[in-house]
Each structure stands twice: as C-alpha cells, then as structure tokens.
Design an enzyme around this catalytic site. Structure first.
Site, PDB file in Angstrom:
ATOM      1  N   HIS A  34      -7.503  -5.266  -1.475  1.00  0.00           N
ATOM      2  CA  HIS A  34      -6.344  -4.376  -1.445  1.00  0.00           C
ATOM      3  C   HIS A  34      -5.104  -5.183  -1.111  1.00  0.00           C
ATOM      4  O   HIS A  34      -4.864  -5.532   0.042  1.00  0.00           O
ATOM      5  CB  HIS A  34      -6.585  -3.277  -0.406  1.00  0.00           C
ATOM      6  CG  HIS A  34      -5.488  -2.265  -0.307  1.00  0.00           C
ATOM      7  ND1 HIS A  34      -4.853  -1.751  -1.410  1.00  0.00           N
ATOM      8  CD2 HIS A  34      -4.909  -1.675   0.762  1.00  0.00           C
ATOM      9  CE1 HIS A  34      -3.932  -0.878  -1.018  1.00  0.00           C
ATOM     10  NE2 HIS A  34      -3.952  -0.817   0.298  1.00  0.00           N
ATOM     11  N   SER A  69       0.827  -1.186   0.000  1.00  0.00           N
ATOM     12  CA  SER A  69       0.000   0.000   0.000  1.00  0.00           C
ATOM     13  C   SER A  69       0.877   1.259   0.000  1.00  0.00           C
ATOM     14  O   SER A  69       1.721   1.414  -0.866  1.00  0.00           O
ATOM     15  CB  SER A  69      -0.933  -0.070   1.208  1.00  0.00           C
ATOM     16  OG  SER A  69      -2.008   0.782   1.075  1.00  0.00           O
ATOM     17  N   ASP A 100      -8.625  -3.887  -6.828  1.00  0.00           N
ATOM     18  CA  ASP A 100      -8.182  -3.143  -5.646  1.00  0.00           C
ATOM     19  C   ASP A 100      -8.934  -1.824  -5.527  1.00  0.00           C
ATOM     20  O   ASP A 100      -8.886  -0.998  -6.440  1.00  0.00           O
ATOM     21  CB  ASP A 100      -6.678  -2.881  -5.751  1.00  0.00           C
ATOM     22  CG  ASP A 100      -6.053  -2.397  -4.464  1.00  0.00           C
ATOM     23  OD1 ASP A 100      -6.697  -1.613  -3.746  1.00  0.00           O
ATOM     24  OD2 ASP A 100      -4.915  -2.800  -4.172  1.00  0.00           O
TER      25      ASP A 100
END
Length: 534
Positions: free
Chosen positions: A503, A246, A473
């Site tokens: 994600h 991320s 995502d």
C-alpha cells in the site's frame, strides 16, 4: 487509504502499517482513566484568536515536541533527525464550524522539521498519512528518515486532522468496551449473532454521540481541507505543497476542488478512487485484499520448503488459512495473556499483514503459530490495526476513522440490505468478503448525516498533481489512480505507476519512484503521464 469501516481504523499508509506490528500507535479519550495525562503545555502557547481575521494572521509558537499522547499512540518524544534537526510542535486555531468563522475554535496539533538550507527553502511540505484517523504528529517523525531528502527544499510538516489525536480527538467507548467490541463476531451467521452485531454498532454510535456529539458534525474531509488552506496561510506559503498518502489522497483531491488556484506541487500516493461510493469502495477493497492474499500464497509456494505453510498451490495455502479461520469461529485459541484469538481478530491480523510485502513474513509466522494453537502474533497484528497498545490502551484512530467516514458518506445500510449484498462480497473474496460486507453497517445509526455519495475532486485550473498507483496495492486498488487522475481533470492529474506490492509506492524504497517524486517536488519537473517504475 480511506480504510473500510470494517477494518476499524488504524491502517494508515504502507509505511505506518510496516511499523505498527512492532510499535502500535494508540489512544482514545481513555474513559478508564478519565482524567488522562495532562494536556501538553504547548496548548497554552497556541496563538490566541477571536475572529476569522485573527485566525489567518495568528502566529504559531513552536516548542520541542512532547511524547505522543495516548490519543496519538503514546511512546517517547521524537528523536532528532540524523543531522541533529529537532522536531518542533505547536497548535493552530481553526473554526469549529467554517460557516461561523468568528465563532468557537478548536486547536489543531502540528509538527515540523525545518528545511536543511533556509536559502533554498521552497515552503512547507504538508503530509497526511491517511486512515482517516492517523496522527500526523506521531507518524511523520517515525518515518522522518524516509522523507529526509525532501528537506533540501521544504520544512516537513504534518498535523492531527480535526477529530484525530490532539486535535479535538473524537472519543467513543472505553478501552474495556473496545476490547469487548473487537471480540464481537463481525461475520454473524445466525439471527442471534446478527442482533448482537447490530446492537454493538448502535451502542458504539451512541457512545460517540454522548462523548463527542459537539464535534461530530465538523470532522469531515471538507472541513479538514479548509484547515489545510488556513494552515498554508498561517505557515506563510502562497501555495499548498502537499504529500497525501492513502485517504490523504482523497483529502488532497477535495482540497484541489475547493482551492484549485492554491495548489502547489502535490503528490498523491496509494490513491483512493473518488468515483466509488462506500459500498463500491468496500467491494473494491475485498478484491484488493484477495489479490494481495493471492500474491502472498503464490510467493509461499514459489519458496517451496522455505515456506512454513502447507500446500503445493496458492489455492491450497489459502484453503489452509480459511480452515484456520473456520476453526477459530468455533473455538478461539490462546492469544496474549488472558485474551484469546477469535476468528474476527485473526482476520483483522491477516489484513494488517497484507498492507506491505515487508510484513508477509509476520503473516506466515502468525498463521503457522496459530495452526499450532498459539494466537499471540496474529492477535498482535490485529491490535496494530485496531490501535491497541500492549498496556490495553487504544488510540483514537478507530473512533476518528468511523466519525470521519460517517461524516463524509451518505450511505446507511440495514441488516437485511447488508445480507443481500454478501454474495457479491463473498465472490470477490472468500476470505475477506463477509468481513468487509458486514462492515457496510459501520455508519448505521450514526447521529450525523453524511455529506456526499462520492467526493468532488475536479480541479480545473489547478497546477499538475502527481498521482501514483501501485499495481499490487490491497487497500486502494491500482485502478483508483487512473480514476483520480481523470477526475482531477485534463492537465491536472498526472498518473504514474509503480509495479510492486503493498500500500503506497514512495515508502517501498523503490529508487525510481523516489527519484521521480524528488525531482518533481524539489525541481518542479513534472514526469510524463504514464511513467512506470519497477
């Protein structure tokens, strides 16, 4: 991901958000209890260092990990891994200001689990789980089993980045003030609501300046990348072996730009698009969350009577969710204890559940129960994203998220500028557009100027970096992976695709993704660009 300020901070990475609805991480410098818990005795065992030379040569003292502090989310001390390997913790000294490396220092909290076979050890694999604002010290052991195969060649290492958790954690408002902040309407519709929203934003920024003003100029991504290179040296590695998830992908890209010759085997998963400024990234997130919601509603329809939500098409299911949010704006419903579920908190809870397909059942249940007048589950999901524990204490992830985002991004918006942009956000997502559009103002009035419009991640001469994009995502849309791979440069960024939801790819449990990543990190086999896992 680089969480939009509107999401207020605690969505860390896919694996973390799967856990959060059940056991939320939390802290903040708890002003309701100003003395707080005692500082861990590990602090006294960190290497003493008086100048930059000493910082590179400092020796870390590793001890059994204490329970996470409130800043890190609280809870119990981490349990050993299945083979009995314990988690060890320490502190590393780093300059507060890298322009003055011999000046004041701060302590960065570290955690590790040693490699299974010292004779086959490659080095330390350093993790950053995103946010920004995630405590790596609390997160890594929570998901240690997911990465245990990688201990065949590495010590697993993570840390609280500066401004986070026990690493000079940013402190802003009290727990009670944060409760009130999250009750403020985040999608104002009239002048009174706009004024209240703007005032709330200013009040929060002033509280951060008052309580952490000294640290705020030094919590940006560039400083965190320099910390990682110092960490590499202190841990004794010639190269940085890295797993960024991320927002951790942006940190990894910035590191590669600053220290291309020091890049070792590195994986970027759930990839931030480094070519987008904060406005473009927020708009991309609006589209990403709308895509995830569309996938959720279509799945609901495909399951027929097994889905609790009304509607014969995905659009009808979405209209039911939108109708619930409209009703909550006019009249909140009972939540947990004396707390109510407002429109803003419900939207936060829905967003939290869209980070992973594994939490879709919680979203379905939460919306169904809220339709019946019980807002407890959606409120619990919102608390997970906001970093609030059941006892009312917040971790510092939201404060850290805002501080790091605002130290990085130059963009600042007025209320008038924001309102002018709302139609584009509403078009991108009928459900999340206003919510993410108003989030553009998170850095308005911030006491520190931002460093860039977009980060420079070009890394000519760096070793290959594996960049993984997930097609479904919501938080870091798929196209960001190609943008990152291209920006890293030819021969550096190697893109692969996971055709799935959620994600992040590695913690999806997909055997193909884990095999490719393991073969790269452990054996040095770089996959062919364009590799696809389903």
């Amino acid at each position: 991901m680089r969480t939009s300020p509107a999401l207020r901070a605690a969505a860390l990475a896919a694996a973390v958000t799967v856990l959060l609805p059940i056991t939320a991480c939390s802290e903040s410098g708890n002003k309701d209890d100003p003395d707080g818990p005692p500082r861990s005795p590990l602090s006294a065992n960190a290497a003493e260092a008086s100048n930059s030379g000493d910082l590179v040569s400092q020796k870390l003292t590793w001890k059994p990990c204490p329970a996470p502090s409130p800043a890190q989310g609280g809870g119990k001390a981490p349990s050993p891994l299945p083979d009995g390997t314990p988690w060890e913790c320490s502190f590393m000294k780093a300059p507060l200001d890298y322009a003055n490396p011999g000046g004041e220092t701060i302590e960065l909290a570290l955690i590790r689990a040693r490699a299974k076979n010292p004779d086959k050890r490659i080095g330390s694999l350093i993790f950053n789980f995103g946010g920004p604002g995630a405590s790596g010290v609390a997160t890594l052991p929570a998901f240690g089993n997911d990465y245990d195969k990688l201990r065949a060649g590495y010590d697993l290492v993570s840390f609280d980045p500066r401004g986070v958790g026990r690493s000079a954690g940013v402190e802003c408002e009290t727990d009670r003030q944060l409760d009130a902040r999250y009750e403020t309407d985040a999608t104002p519709n009239d002048s009174a609501e706009v004024n209240a929203f703007v005032e709330d934003t200013k009040t929060f920024a002033l509280a951060c300046k008052k309580n952490s003003g000294k640290e705020l100029p030094y919590v940006g991504t560039t400083d965190a990348a320099r910390d990682m290179d110092l960490m590499r040296q202190v841990l004794g590695d010639k190269k940085l072996y890295y797993f960024g998830i991320s927002y951790g992908t942006e940190l990894g890209g910035v590191y590669a730009n600053l220290f291309p010759k020091n890049v070792g085997r590195s994986v970027l998963d759930g990839v931030v698009d480094p070519t987008l400024d904060s406005e473009q990234a927020s708009l991309g997130q609006a589209k990403g969350f709308q895509l995830a919601l569309d996938n959720f509603t279509e799945d609901c329809v495909n399951r027929g009577a097994a889905c609790k939500l009304p509607g014969s098409t995905g659009k009808e299911v979405e209209q039911g969710i939108s109708g619930l949010l409209t009703r909550l704006e006019k009249k909140p419903i009972p939540g947990i204890g004396s707390r109510q579920l407002t429109q803003t908190l419900a939207t936060t809870g829905i967003a939290a559940a869209l980070y992973s397909k594994e939490t879709w059942p919680l979203l379905e249940q939460g919306v169904d129960e809220a339709d019946g007048g019980d807002g407890a589950l959606l409120l619990a999901l919102a608390d997970s994203l906001n970093g609030r524990e059941a006892d009312g204490r917040y971790d510092n992830s939201m404060a850290a998220n805002t501080a790091i985002n605002c130290a990085d991004s130059k963009q600042r918006f007025t209320a008038d500028q924001t309102m002018a942009k709302l139609p584009e956000f509403q078009s991108a997502s009928p459900v999340f557009g206003d919510y993410l559009g108003w989030g553009l103002m998170a850095c308005t009035g911030w006491p520190v100027a931002g460093a860039w419009e977009t980060p420079d991640v070009s890394a000519p001469g760096a070793a290959p970096i594996l960049v993984i994009g997930t097609t479904g995502d919501p938080a870091t849309p798929y196209k960001g992976a190609k943008a990152m791979a291209d920006a890293l440069g030819k021969g550096v960024g190697v893109q692969m695709t996971y055709e799935g939801q959620g994600h992040g790819a590695y913690n999806s449990g997909n055997a193909c993704v884990q095999k490719v990543v393991g073969n790269y990190l452990l054996n040095g086999k770089v996959p062919a660009a364009g590799t696809v896992c389903k």
